[in-house]
Enzyme design. Sequence first.
Site, mmCIF file in Angstrom:
data_model
loop_
_atom_site.group_PDB
_atom_site.id
_atom_site.type_symbol
_atom_site.label_atom_id
_atom_site.label_comp_id
_atom_site.label_asym_id
_atom_site.label_seq_id
_atom_site.Cartn_x
_atom_site.Cartn_y
_atom_site.Cartn_z
ATOM 1 N N LEU A 132 0.740 -1.123 -0.001
ATOM 2 C CA LEU A 132 0.123 -0.204 0.008
ATOM 3 C C LEU A 132 0.682 1.245 -0.223
ATOM 4 O O LEU A 132 0.659 2.270 -0.837
ATOM 5 C CB LEU A 132 -1.001 0.081 1.421
ATOM 6 N N LYS A 164 -0.301 11.961 17.631
ATOM 7 C CA LYS A 164 0.018 10.588 18.067
ATOM 8 C C LYS A 164 -1.312 9.951 18.507
ATOM 9 O O LYS A 164 -2.234 10.695 19.180
ATOM 10 C CB LYS A 164 0.956 10.493 19.083
ATOM 11 N N GLY A 188 22.691 18.213 15.438
ATOM 12 C CA GLY A 188 23.765 17.097 15.193
ATOM 13 C C GLY A 188 23.874 16.371 13.888
ATOM 14 O O GLY A 188 24.733 16.636 13.343
ATOM 15 N N GLU A 190 26.618 13.169 11.638
ATOM 16 C CA GLU A 190 25.947 11.997 11.981
ATOM 17 C C GLU A 190 25.635 11.131 10.512
ATOM 18 O O GLU A 190 24.833 10.524 10.272
ATOM 19 C CB GLU A 190 24.477 12.180 12.404
ATOM 20 N N HIS A 217 18.193 17.075 24.037
ATOM 21 C CA HIS A 217 17.445 17.773 22.861
ATOM 22 C C HIS A 217 15.975 17.240 23.201
ATOM 23 O O HIS A 217 16.027 15.910 23.193
ATOM 24 C CB HIS A 217 18.246 17.659 21.576
ATOM 25 N N CYS A 223 12.259 17.257 20.859
ATOM 26 C CA CYS A 223 11.502 17.877 19.885
ATOM 27 C C CYS A 223 10.095 18.420 20.165
ATOM 28 O O CYS A 223 9.604 18.135 21.786
ATOM 29 C CB CYS A 223 11.210 16.726 18.935
ATOM 30 N N GLU A 230 12.561 22.283 20.174
ATOM 31 C CA GLU A 230 11.856 22.698 19.069
ATOM 32 C C GLU A 230 10.825 23.735 19.604
ATOM 33 O O GLU A 230 9.835 23.585 20.546
ATOM 34 C CB GLU A 230 11.189 21.575 18.640
ATOM 35 N N HIS A 285 11.589 21.526 9.548
ATOM 36 C CA HIS A 285 10.648 20.599 8.880
ATOM 37 C C HIS A 285 10.061 21.126 7.430
ATOM 38 O O HIS A 285 9.438 20.490 6.762
ATOM 39 C CB HIS A 285 9.278 20.125 9.596
HETATM 40 N N1 GLN Z 1 20.638 14.272 16.990
HETATM 41 C C1 GLN Z 1 19.530 13.850 16.068
HETATM 42 C C2 GLN Z 1 19.619 14.655 14.854
HETATM 43 O O1 GLN Z 1 20.337 15.752 14.571
HETATM 44 C C3 GLN Z 1 18.417 14.359 16.782
HETATM 45 C C4 GLN Z 1 16.986 13.826 16.076
HETATM 46 C C5 GLN Z 1 15.781 14.201 16.959
HETATM 47 O O2 GLN Z 1 15.646 14.928 17.659
HETATM 48 N N2 GLN Z 1 14.809 13.525 16.338
HETATM 49 O O3 GLN Z 1 18.974 14.025 13.798
HETATM 50 ZN ZN ZN Z 2 14.674 16.852 17.489
#
Ligand code: GLN
Ligand code: ZN
Length: 765
Positions: free
Chosen positions: A17, A118, A443, A495, A652, A654, A676, A705
Site C-alpha cells: 500500500l 499521535k 547533530g 551523523e 534535545h 522535539c 523545538e 521541517h
Molecule cells: N541528533 C539527532 C539529529 O540531529 C536528533 C534527532 C531528533 O531529535 N529527532 O538528527
Molecule cells: Zn529533534
Amino acid sequence: MQTHILGYPRIGSKRELKKACEQYWSGKIVLEELLTVGRAICSQNWNLQKEAGIDLIPCNDFSYYDQVLDMSLVVGAIPTRYHEVALKKNNSELDLYFAMARGYQKDELDITAMEMTKWFDTNYHYIVPEFYKNQQFKLTSDKIFNEFAGAKQAGINAKPVIIGLVSYLLLGKEKEEGFDKLDLAHNLLPVYVEIISKLQSQGAQWIQFDEPFLALDINEKAKEVYTFVYAELKRQFPKLTFIVTTYFEGLKNNLALATSLPVNVLHLDLVRNPEQLEDVLHSIPEHLSLSLGIVDGRNIWKNDYKKSLSFIKKATETLGSERILIAPSCSLLHSPCDLDFETSLNAEIKNWLAFAKQKVKEVVTLKELASETSDENILQDFEENKKAVSDRKTSSLIHNENVKLRANAVTGKDSQRKNSFHIRKEEQQKALQLPLFPTTTIGSFPQTAEVRTWRAKFKKGELTAEQYDALLKEETQRTIRWQESIGIDVLVHGEYERNDMVEYFGEQLNGFTFTKNGWVQSYGSRCVKPPIIFGDVSRPEPMTVYWSQYAQSQTNQWVKGMLTGPVTILQWSFVRDDQPRSETCKQIALAIRDEVQDLEKAGIRIIQIDEPAIREGLPLRKTDWQNYLKWAVEAFKISASGVEDATQIHTHMCYSEFNDIIKNIADMDADVITIECSRSQMELLHAFADFKYPNEIGPGVYDIHSPRVPSKEEMIELLKKAQDVIPASQLWVNPDCGLKTRHWEETEKALIAMVAAAKEASVEY
Ligand code: GLN
Ligand code: ZN
C-alpha cells in the site's frame, strides 16, 4: 465462545500500500491501479483470517491513509478550505481525502494539510478532526458500505469497525471558541444512525465501536454523552450485536459507566490491565458478554497460552463460554505483518515471536484449547508454546548476570553530577570559553541521496569497509570545515554514519535484534521498523567515539558528541515484556553512561544525549505520570552523570508541551537543553521562564521541517522574544532539530543567517 480480530494491518505484508500510494501521488499510476492494490490487500487479509478460523472478521479496518480521516470523510467533517479540491474536475473522493491528509498544491490551490497527532501512546499518527460551532454532519462517503460489500463478495459477513461517536469527537479539536466538541454529539448521531441502518440493510449483524476513551480519564460530560449515545443507538437497532472496544488502558474508574452501556459485548485490554477482569466479572450485568483481549497487539512476543487460558477459565467460570469472545488486546495495526518473512533472525529468538498473522492463529488456538479440544495438532501447539515460553525464561541469549548485578547496584549517587549546576557552569565557562549566545546545531547534517547510496552499497558489499569509511570521513571533514567557515561555535560531526538515531545504537548493543520486514505504519505511507529488545542490554565496545574523535581531530573548535538517550531508545523499540520497562531502561542508561565516559576520555568536552521521546512515554492515565517520570528522568541522569563538572551535557527534545512536566525536565539537570520552539513563536519557552529554569536553553530559532529559508530578521525577532523571558546569559542559538532531512542549499543559507542573527544579538550587550 467466539474469536474476533479488532483490526488487521493494512500496509500489506510487503508494504504494497505504501508503494502504491506513493506511486499514485507522484502520478506514476492511476486511481484504478491504486484501488486494485487496496482491494487486494483487503481480500488477502480477509482470507487469511477466514482460513485461520476467526469467527468475526473485521471490515473498514482498511484505510488508504488513516482510519480517523476515513471517519471524517464518511460523516462529512470536511473543513471548508478543501471544498474547492472536490470541485476540480478529474478529482475523485480519494483525491479530496489525500488533500486533507497531505495538503494540496496544484490547480492554483495551495492548501495546508490537516493536523496530525499521535494515536494514544502508540507510534501511529492520526489526522485530527476539525470541529466548529454548530457543525452539521452528513453521510458523505460510501467507504464503509463498499468494504462491507467487498467482504460479502469474498464470502464473509464481516463485522464493520467504526470509531465510536464519543471517541471520534474526543479525538478532534475545536477550531473556534465558544463551544465544546461534545455538544456536537446531537448533530452527529443521525449520521451514525444512517451508517448503521445502511449496514443493517446490507446484512451486517455485528458492529464494532472503538471507544478507547472509555479506558482513559474523561469528564462527567463525556460520561453523560456515552450514556445518551449508546442508549439511542441501541433503541434504534435492538437486533444488531454491538461490540464496544476499549484498549491501551483499563476501565478503572469508568467501569460502572462501561458496563452500564446497553451494548452486547465489551472488549477489555487484558494485556495492559489484567487486573480489570476480576473487577468487571464482579459487576457485569447479565446482558453483557466480554471480549478478552489477551493476545498482545502492541508487542511482538508469542502469547503464553497457559497464562491466557487461566484468564479465559476465570471468565468462563463466571459467565459461561457463550458469553466470551477471544481477541488480541487491540487492533493488530501496531504489529508487523508476518514473521514468516524473517528468514535471517536467530532461530531461537524467532521462536519467541509472533507478528499479526501469527497472532490471528494464536487467538484461534486459544479458543480451541479453552474448549478442551482433543485435536492432536492443537495439543502439540500447546506443548511447543509451553516450551518456547520456558526456553525464553532461561535462555542465555537473554540473561546476562553481570548486567543484572550492575543494574541492581545502582545507587542515588550514580544519577547525580559531582556538583550543582552553578558550580559546573563556572567550570564549563573556564574550560570551553564560549561567547554569549553560542551557536550550534542539533547533530545531523543533510543525509543526501549520495550518502545513503554509500551505505546501501556498503551493506551489499559493493563498497569495502575502507572505502565506506573514507567517504564518510571526507563528508564529515567537509562539514567541519564548512561550520568553521561560517562561524558556528560548537560544531557537530554530521551523523553521516547513522541510518537512524535508535537503530544505529541498537545495532551495536547486546540484547537487540532487527527484522528485515517488520514494518509498522507510523502515518500515511510512512512505516517504521522498530528494533526488538529481547535481552539484557550491554555495550561490548564504544559506539560513537571513533567518529567524534575523528571530527574533533579535524578542528580546534569544540565538537559535540552525539548520543540517543535511554528513554528514546526504549520508546522507539519493541520492548521485552518479561521485566518492567524501567528495568530495561536502566540497563540502556548504563550502556550510554559508559559511552559518555569514553567520549570524555577521548577529549570530547560537550556531549548531547537526545531525548525527543521522553514526553511521548507518558502513561495515558495521569495518576501514573509521576512514577514514569521518576524512572525516566533517573535513567537519563544515570547516563549523564558519570563525567567531570567541566564536561557539558546537552539534551534535545522535539516539539512538546513542557508546562505540566517542567519540574521533571529541570530534574534532568542537563547543562544545556535544546528544544523545538520556532513554530510556537517561542511560546514553549514560557514554561521554562515561569519555572525560573536555572540551566541553559537553546530554543530552536527556525523550523527544520520545511525547506523554507528563514531570514536573519525573523530569527532576531525570535531571539528577542526568547530574551524577554529568559536571561541572555542562559541562551543558546540553534535550529529546532537535526538537519538530516534537509538539502544543503537551504541548510547553508539558513545557518549563515542564524549565525548572523546570533552575532547581531550579542553586539547589543
Ligand atoms: N541528533 C539527532 C539529529 O540531529 C536528533 C534527532 C531528533 O531529535 N529527532 O538528527
Ligand atoms: Zn529533534
